[in-house]
Design a protein around this motif. Structure first.
Motif, PDB file in Angstrom:
ATOM      1  N   PRO A 171      -2.121  71.171 -18.633  1.00  0.00           N
ATOM      2  CA  PRO A 171      -2.246  72.635 -17.872  1.00  0.00           C
ATOM      3  C   PRO A 171      -2.965  71.893 -16.524  1.00  0.00           C
ATOM      4  CG  PRO A 171      -4.120  71.838 -19.500  1.00  0.00           C
ATOM      5  CD  PRO A 171      -2.698  70.911 -19.971  1.00  0.00           C
ATOM      6  N   ARG A 172      -2.194  72.891 -15.700  1.00  0.00           N
ATOM      7  CA  ARG A 172      -2.146  72.340 -14.178  1.00  0.00           C
ATOM      8  C   ARG A 172      -3.584  72.428 -13.999  1.00  0.00           C
ATOM      9  NH1 ARG A 172       2.995  74.123 -10.639  1.00  0.00           N
ATOM     10  NH2 ARG A 172       4.234  72.375 -11.756  1.00  0.00           N
ATOM     11  N   MET A 173      -4.487  71.768 -13.170  1.00  0.00           N
ATOM     12  CA  MET A 173      -5.456  72.319 -12.517  1.00  0.00           C
ATOM     13  C   MET A 173      -5.719  72.795 -11.254  1.00  0.00           C
ATOM     14  SD  MET A 173      -9.370  70.949 -13.145  1.00  0.00           S
ATOM     15  CE  MET A 173     -10.439  71.151 -12.266  1.00  0.00           C
ATOM     16  N   PRO A 174      -5.977  74.408 -11.110  1.00  0.00           N
ATOM     17  CA  PRO A 174      -6.058  74.992  -9.729  1.00  0.00           C
ATOM     18  C   PRO A 174      -6.620  74.596  -8.123  1.00  0.00           C
ATOM     19  CG  PRO A 174      -7.521  75.950 -11.279  1.00  0.00           C
ATOM     20  CD  PRO A 174      -7.078  75.333 -12.076  1.00  0.00           C
ATOM     21  N   MET A 175      -6.061  74.017  -7.777  1.00  0.00           N
ATOM     22  CA  MET A 175      -6.440  73.720  -6.348  1.00  0.00           C
ATOM     23  C   MET A 175      -6.755  74.247  -4.904  1.00  0.00           C
ATOM     24  SD  MET A 175      -5.383  69.253  -6.914  1.00  0.00           S
ATOM     25  CE  MET A 175      -6.237  69.049  -5.313  1.00  0.00           C
ATOM     26  N   PHE A 176      -7.002  74.215  -4.026  1.00  0.00           N
ATOM     27  CA  PHE A 176      -7.167  74.363  -2.328  1.00  0.00           C
ATOM     28  C   PHE A 176      -6.102  74.019  -1.905  1.00  0.00           C
ATOM     29  CE2 PHE A 176      -7.551  73.726   1.747  1.00  0.00           C
ATOM     30  CZ  PHE A 176      -7.935  75.034   2.212  1.00  0.00           C
ATOM     31  N   VAL A 177      -5.287  75.256  -1.925  1.00  0.00           N
ATOM     32  CA  VAL A 177      -3.815  75.286  -1.254  1.00  0.00           C
ATOM     33  C   VAL A 177      -3.669  75.574   0.313  1.00  0.00           C
ATOM     34  CG1 VAL A 177      -1.579  76.335  -1.084  1.00  0.00           C
ATOM     35  CG2 VAL A 177      -2.713  76.367  -2.692  1.00  0.00           C
ATOM     36  N   PRO A 178      -4.027  74.442   0.963  1.00  0.00           N
ATOM     37  CA  PRO A 178      -3.882  74.462   2.547  1.00  0.00           C
ATOM     38  C   PRO A 178      -2.066  76.031   3.289  1.00  0.00           C
ATOM     39  CG  PRO A 178      -2.960  72.433   1.933  1.00  0.00           C
ATOM     40  CD  PRO A 178      -3.209  73.224   0.871  1.00  0.00           C
ATOM     41  N   ASN A 179      -2.729  76.224   4.579  1.00  0.00           N
ATOM     42  CA  ASN A 179      -1.782  77.228   4.831  1.00  0.00           C
ATOM     43  C   ASN A 179      -1.662  76.245   6.357  1.00  0.00           C
ATOM     44  OD1 ASN A 179      -3.797  77.754   5.488  1.00  0.00           O
ATOM     45  ND2 ASN A 179      -4.378  79.612   5.986  1.00  0.00           N
ATOM     46  N   ARG A 180      -2.147  75.260   6.819  1.00  0.00           N
ATOM     47  CA  ARG A 180      -1.469  74.769   7.943  1.00  0.00           C
ATOM     48  C   ARG A 180      -1.636  73.600   7.759  1.00  0.00           C
ATOM     49  NH1 ARG A 180      -6.545  74.703  10.366  1.00  0.00           N
ATOM     50  NH2 ARG A 180      -8.277  75.759   9.933  1.00  0.00           N
ATOM     51  N   PRO A 181      -1.136  72.509   9.338  1.00  0.00           N
ATOM     52  CA  PRO A 181      -1.765  71.098   9.071  1.00  0.00           C
ATOM     53  C   PRO A 181      -2.767  71.043   9.046  1.00  0.00           C
ATOM     54  CG  PRO A 181      -0.255  71.605  10.293  1.00  0.00           C
ATOM     55  CD  PRO A 181      -0.129  73.793   9.753  1.00  0.00           C
ATOM     56  N   ASP A 182      -3.517  69.519   8.885  1.00  0.00           N
ATOM     57  CA  ASP A 182      -4.604  68.640   9.268  1.00  0.00           C
ATOM     58  C   ASP A 182      -5.786  69.708   8.704  1.00  0.00           C
ATOM     59  OD1 ASP A 182      -4.123  66.698  10.070  1.00  0.00           O
ATOM     60  OD2 ASP A 182      -3.714  68.275  12.499  1.00  0.00           O
ATOM     61  N   VAL A 183      -5.452  70.467   6.761  1.00  0.00           N
ATOM     62  CA  VAL A 183      -6.577  71.156   6.106  1.00  0.00           C
ATOM     63  C   VAL A 183      -7.058  70.515   5.277  1.00  0.00           C
ATOM     64  CG1 VAL A 183      -6.758  73.771   5.009  1.00  0.00           C
ATOM     65  CG2 VAL A 183      -5.946  74.102   7.623  1.00  0.00           C
ATOM     66  N   ARG A 184      -5.877  69.766   4.687  1.00  0.00           N
ATOM     67  CA  ARG A 184      -6.064  69.123   3.521  1.00  0.00           C
ATOM     68  C   ARG A 184      -5.507  68.019   3.438  1.00  0.00           C
ATOM     69  NH1 ARG A 184      -4.715  71.365  -2.257  1.00  0.00           N
ATOM     70  NH2 ARG A 184      -2.638  70.085  -1.867  1.00  0.00           N
ATOM     71  N   TRP A 185      -6.087  67.230   3.512  1.00  0.00           N
ATOM     72  CA  TRP A 185      -4.855  65.517   3.547  1.00  0.00           C
ATOM     73  C   TRP A 185      -5.748  65.086   1.907  1.00  0.00           C
ATOM     74  CZ3 TRP A 185      -8.044  62.956   8.111  1.00  0.00           C
ATOM     75  CH2 TRP A 185      -7.489  63.621   9.336  1.00  0.00           C
ATOM     76  N   SER A 186      -4.922  63.836   1.657  1.00  0.00           N
ATOM     77  CA  SER A 186      -4.630  63.104   0.660  1.00  0.00           C
ATOM     78  C   SER A 186      -4.668  61.684   0.734  1.00  0.00           C
ATOM     79  CB  SER A 186      -3.615  62.602  -0.454  1.00  0.00           C
ATOM     80  OG  SER A 186      -4.057  64.456  -0.912  1.00  0.00           O
ATOM     81  N   MET A 187      -5.191  61.174   0.032  1.00  0.00           N
ATOM     82  CA  MET A 187      -5.265  58.930   0.070  1.00  0.00           C
ATOM     83  C   MET A 187      -5.981  58.751  -1.099  1.00  0.00           C
ATOM     84  SD  MET A 187      -9.304  59.107   1.608  1.00  0.00           S
ATOM     85  CE  MET A 187     -10.983  59.107   0.946  1.00  0.00           C
ATOM     86  N   ASP A 188      -4.934  57.921  -0.726  1.00  0.00           N
ATOM     87  CA  ASP A 188      -4.858  56.697  -2.218  1.00  0.00           C
ATOM     88  C   ASP A 188      -4.437  55.542  -1.882  1.00  0.00           C
ATOM     89  OD1 ASP A 188      -5.112  56.042  -4.822  1.00  0.00           O
ATOM     90  OD2 ASP A 188      -3.247  56.723  -5.371  1.00  0.00           O
ATOM     91  N   PHE A 189      -5.095  53.919  -2.626  1.00  0.00           N
ATOM     92  CA  PHE A 189      -4.380  52.411  -2.316  1.00  0.00           C
ATOM     93  C   PHE A 189      -3.208  52.367  -2.432  1.00  0.00           C
ATOM     94  CE2 PHE A 189      -8.797  52.879  -1.742  1.00  0.00           C
ATOM     95  CZ  PHE A 189      -8.994  51.903  -0.526  1.00  0.00           C
ATOM     96  N   VAL A 190      -3.060  51.474  -2.266  1.00  0.00           N
ATOM     97  CA  VAL A 190      -1.589  50.441  -2.894  1.00  0.00           C
ATOM     98  C   VAL A 190      -1.986  48.960  -2.824  1.00  0.00           C
ATOM     99  CG1 VAL A 190       0.293  50.180  -2.366  1.00  0.00           C
ATOM    100  CG2 VAL A 190       0.029  52.847  -2.449  1.00  0.00           C
ATOM    101  N   SER A 191      -2.132  48.202  -3.613  1.00  0.00           N
ATOM    102  CA  SER A 191      -2.027  47.224  -3.632  1.00  0.00           C
ATOM    103  C   SER A 191      -0.433  46.117  -3.473  1.00  0.00           C
ATOM    104  CB  SER A 191      -2.683  46.316  -4.683  1.00  0.00           C
ATOM    105  OG  SER A 191      -2.778  46.625  -5.927  1.00  0.00           O
TER     106      SER A 191
END
Length: 265
Positions: free
Chosen positions: A105-125
């Motif tokens: 089941p998918r988790m409903p999330m806030f959907v951006p409608n333009r740039p610089d509204v929602r960012w995502s971040m994560d680590f890579v080692s």
């Protein structure tokens, strides 16, 4: 069925042995005079083959379409069918693994409608040649899939994450939300106070559900296969330089586009 090349030899034999005219010889064999006179032109693929092999060696994870785009920007090719023919002749096909579809089941999330509204971040080692590990913090824009920034260091604390995000905000503007997992750096007190000071909301995904942060996971896969797996770093300075070069290459060659309606579901 007689091949055209064999028919040409028969016509030549009739002309020399029996002194038949070209017209008569072609009529007897069943080939047109235009076809008999045609001389195959060399394809001139040597330069394309050499450059395609160089690009495929440099970017082994790229398929023929992406390599065709790179060579087209250099003015070497214009027809992707020709590129594909040479690509297959050189045996450069990229083998892809069949992925199993997981029904969750998918988790409903806030959907951006333009740039610089929602960012995502994560680590890579990754690790240096001497075995010492280092980390890279990747930040992307979920609307355009654009690389916002990368931070490379041996150890990255929550305070450093907040400081780096503040630097990005000064350059690009403040997003409404930054999506991340439940890592200790993101759930630290430093990040809690950072979001209170900046007004940027941290959106945490459900534990064990990396698909809820699919955009950054996709970027991390490209980054690892095209940069980390292709280089051997002797020092952290060399790693920062190589990662910076890849980031510039990614920004110049990948097409950033808004998320589609189907992906919003």
């Amino acid at each position: 069925m007689v091949k055209p090349a064999s028919k040409k030899k028969i016509v030549t034999h009739f002309k020399k042995t029996y002194q038949f005219s070209e017209r008569t010889s072609c009529d007897l064999v069943g080939i047109s005079r235009t076809g008999f006179r045609y001389q195959a032109k060399p394809k001139g693929d040597q330069a394309i083959r050499k450059r395609l092999l160089e690009l495929a060696t440099k970017h082994p994870s790229y398929g023929y379409l992406f390599l065709h785009g790179l060579m087209k920007s250099e003015g070497l090719v214009c027809n992707k069918k020709r590129t594909y023919r040479i690509y297959t002749e050189l045996g450069l096909q990229v083998r892809t693994k069949k992925r199993k579809k997981l029904i969750r089941p998918r988790m409903p999330m806030f959907v951006p409608n333009r740039p610089d509204v929602r960012w995502s971040m994560d680590f890579v080692s990754d690790q240096l040649a001497n075995g010492r590990r280092f980390r890279v913090l990747n930040v992307i824009d979920d609307f355009t899939r654009e690389m916002v920034g990368q931070l490379t260091a041996f150890s990255i604390s929550g305070r450093q994450v907040g400081s780096f995000l503040s630097e990005l905000i000064e350059t690009r503007g403040k997003p409404a939300q930054v999506v991340c997992d439940n890592g200790t750096e993101f759930t630290s007190k430093a990040m809690f106070f950072w979001q209170q000071q900046t007004g940027v909301k941290l959106g945490f995904i459900q534990p064990g559900k990396p698909t809820q942060n699919a955009f950054i996971e996709s970027l991390n896969g490209k980054f690892r296969s095209e940069c980390l797996d292709q280089n051997w770093f002797k020092s952290i300075e060399q790693a920062i330089e190589k990662i910076s070069q890849w980031r510039n290459h990614y920004r110049q060659n990948y097409y950033f586009y808004p998320i589609s309606v189907a992906e919003q579901g």
